[in-house]
Design an enzyme around this catalytic site. Structure first.
Site, PDB file in Angstrom:
ATOM      1  N   ASN A  10     -49.580  47.557 -36.250  1.00  0.00           N
ATOM      2  CA  ASN A  10     -48.940  46.282 -36.543  1.00  0.00           C
ATOM      3  C   ASN A  10     -49.247  45.944 -38.004  1.00  0.00           C
ATOM      4  OD1 ASN A  10     -48.091  43.644 -36.746  1.00  0.00           O
ATOM      5  ND2 ASN A  10     -49.692  42.789 -35.430  1.00  0.00           N
ATOM      6  N   TRP A  11     -48.253  46.134 -38.843  1.00  0.00           N
ATOM      7  CA  TRP A  11     -48.485  45.938 -40.275  1.00  0.00           C
ATOM      8  C   TRP A  11     -48.468  44.468 -40.689  1.00  0.00           C
ATOM      9  CZ3 TRP A  11     -45.304  50.258 -43.244  1.00  0.00           C
ATOM     10  CH2 TRP A  11     -45.961  51.479 -43.074  1.00  0.00           C
ATOM     11  N   LYS A  12     -48.074  43.584 -39.794  1.00  0.00           N
ATOM     12  CA  LYS A  12     -47.997  42.154 -40.139  1.00  0.00           C
ATOM     13  C   LYS A  12     -47.161  41.991 -41.416  1.00  0.00           C
ATOM     14  CE  LYS A  12     -52.259  41.669 -37.656  1.00  0.00           C
ATOM     15  NZ  LYS A  12     -53.488  40.936 -37.404  1.00  0.00           N
ATOM     16  N   HIS A  96     -47.344  37.999 -30.290  1.00  0.00           N
ATOM     17  CA  HIS A  96     -48.618  38.217 -30.990  1.00  0.00           C
ATOM     18  C   HIS A  96     -49.310  36.869 -31.221  1.00  0.00           C
ATOM     19  CE1 HIS A  96     -51.451  39.138 -34.183  1.00  0.00           C
ATOM     20  NE2 HIS A  96     -51.437  40.367 -33.711  1.00  0.00           N
ATOM     21  N   GLU A  98     -50.735  35.619 -33.674  1.00  0.00           N
ATOM     22  CA  GLU A  98     -50.403  34.918 -34.926  1.00  0.00           C
ATOM     23  C   GLU A  98     -49.078  34.175 -34.796  1.00  0.00           C
ATOM     24  OE1 GLU A  98     -50.943  38.311 -37.451  1.00  0.00           O
ATOM     25  OE2 GLU A  98     -53.096  38.207 -37.056  1.00  0.00           O
ATOM     26  N   GLU A 168     -55.383  41.353 -26.662  1.00  0.00           N
ATOM     27  CA  GLU A 168     -55.958  41.109 -27.979  1.00  0.00           C
ATOM     28  C   GLU A 168     -56.757  39.806 -27.970  1.00  0.00           C
ATOM     29  OE1 GLU A 168     -53.707  43.435 -31.203  1.00  0.00           O
ATOM     30  OE2 GLU A 168     -52.732  41.515 -31.008  1.00  0.00           O
ATOM     31  N   GLY A 174     -58.810  40.755 -36.860  1.00  0.00           N
ATOM     32  CA  GLY A 174     -59.046  40.622 -38.289  1.00  0.00           C
ATOM     33  C   GLY A 174     -60.422  40.083 -38.638  1.00  0.00           C
ATOM     34  N   SER A 214     -59.593  44.433 -34.338  1.00  0.00           N
ATOM     35  CA  SER A 214     -60.559  45.175 -35.153  1.00  0.00           C
ATOM     36  C   SER A 214     -60.805  46.605 -34.682  1.00  0.00           C
ATOM     37  CB  SER A 214     -61.874  44.398 -35.268  1.00  0.00           C
ATOM     38  OG  SER A 214     -61.648  43.152 -35.907  1.00  0.00           O
ATOM     39  N   GLY A 235     -54.132  46.417 -36.488  1.00  0.00           N
ATOM     40  CA  GLY A 235     -53.642  45.680 -37.655  1.00  0.00           C
ATOM     41  C   GLY A 235     -54.184  46.288 -38.934  1.00  0.00           C
ATOM     42  N   GLY A 236     -55.215  45.663 -39.486  1.00  0.00           N
ATOM     43  CA  GLY A 236     -55.777  46.044 -40.777  1.00  0.00           C
ATOM     44  C   GLY A 236     -55.969  47.536 -40.995  1.00  0.00           C
TER      45      GLY A 236
HETATM   46  P1  PGA Z   1     -56.697  43.813 -36.508  1.00  0.00           P
HETATM   47  O1  PGA Z   1     -55.354  43.181 -35.905  1.00  0.00           O
HETATM   48  O2  PGA Z   1     -56.712  45.270 -36.106  1.00  0.00           O
HETATM   49  O3  PGA Z   1     -56.567  43.641 -38.002  1.00  0.00           O
HETATM   50  O4  PGA Z   1     -57.834  43.062 -35.930  1.00  0.00           O
HETATM   51  C1  PGA Z   1     -54.899  43.536 -34.641  1.00  0.00           C
HETATM   52  C2  PGA Z   1     -53.626  42.789 -34.322  1.00  0.00           C
HETATM   53  O5  PGA Z   1     -53.509  41.625 -34.742  1.00  0.00           O
HETATM   54  O6  PGA Z   1     -52.711  43.324 -33.675  1.00  0.00           O
END
Ligand code: PGA
Length: 250
Positions: A10-12, A96, A98, A168, A174, A214, A235-236
């Protein structure tokens, strides 16, 4: 049959089309011939075409980070499931945290998006998870049950076919804090139980439940060793080709 794991990026809101092409140039050779797990990259909408062109003929699929529930219409800023499908996308992240936190996504809109994604033949990755205050108040189970029940509302077992769920915990996204494999496993069992209640045991036994929050090359192996964990939503650590490849190959 064991469930094939899905390793999803997930590149956001990161990377331009050029940076997307560069990522694929570096990433594809690192995962060439890797067919133990399914791999999908979900970049921002504007990068989808670059990603699809770059991934053509490879073992890497491309997905979107959300999807609107109407087929078309006066919905400025939105993208429909049919449009994504027509472009060549195969997956879509839905709900998600966010989107729930910052953009007013609710359990009801998650349900609408899920139905539209399934209808268009996309593989929906429905995200659920508790925030820190909910966990500390002992509400994790209630929250996960509510999010699942309402996301799955009026989705038939027949239609639910390609559904994937991602657990999640919001406090782990993050933040560098990962749920322990045991804690994630517990949540996954609960989600699988909810899926069994709605869709039947056989469906639930085949349902893939990803862990997100994470995930890094250093912790991927321990998480993926859990029988209940059927992949990762990253994500990250998915923004760097070497790091995401290391996760995929845990
Ligand atoms: P993260 O994000 O790996 O940066 O914690 C995961 C996500 O939001 O899908």
């Amino acid at each position: 049959m064991p469930r094939k794991k899905l390793m999803a990026a997930n590149w956001k809101m990161y990377k331009t089309p050029d940076q997307t092409r560069q990522f694929f140039r570096d990433f594809l050779p690192l995962v060439a011939n890797h067919d133990r797990d399914e791999i999908v990259i979900c970049p921002p909408y504007v990068d989808l075409l670059s990603a699809l062109e770059s991934a053509k003929g490879s073992n890497v699929a491309v997905g979107a980070q959300s999807v609107h529930w109407e087929k078309e219409g006066a919905y400025t800023g939105e993208i429909s499931a049919g449009m994504l499908q027509d472009l060549g996308c195969t997956h879509a992240i839905i709900g998600h945290s966010e989107r729930r936190q910052y953009f007013g996504e609710s359990d009801d809109t998650v349900n609408l998006r899920l139905k539209a994604a399934l209808e268009a033949g996309l593989t929906p990755i429905v995200c659920v998870g508790e925030v820190l205050e909910e966990r500390e108040a002992g509400l994790t189970e209630d929250v996960l049950r509510r999010q699942c029940t309402r996301a799955f509302h009026k989705v038939s077992t027949k239609k639910a076919g390609k559904l994937v769920v991602a657990y999640e915990p919001v406090w782990a996204i993050g933040t560098g804090k990962t749920a322990t494999p045991e804690l994630a496993s517990e949540a996954h069992s609960l989600i699988r139980g909810e899926a069994a209640r709605t869709f039947g045991q056989e469906f639930a036994d085949n349902l893939r439940i990803l862990y997100g929050g994470s995930v890094k090359p250093e912790n991927a192996k321990a998480l993926m060793a859990e029988q209940e964990i059927d992949g990762a939503l990253v994500g990250g650590a998915s923004l760097d080709p070497k790091s995401f490849a290391a996760i995929v190959k845990y």
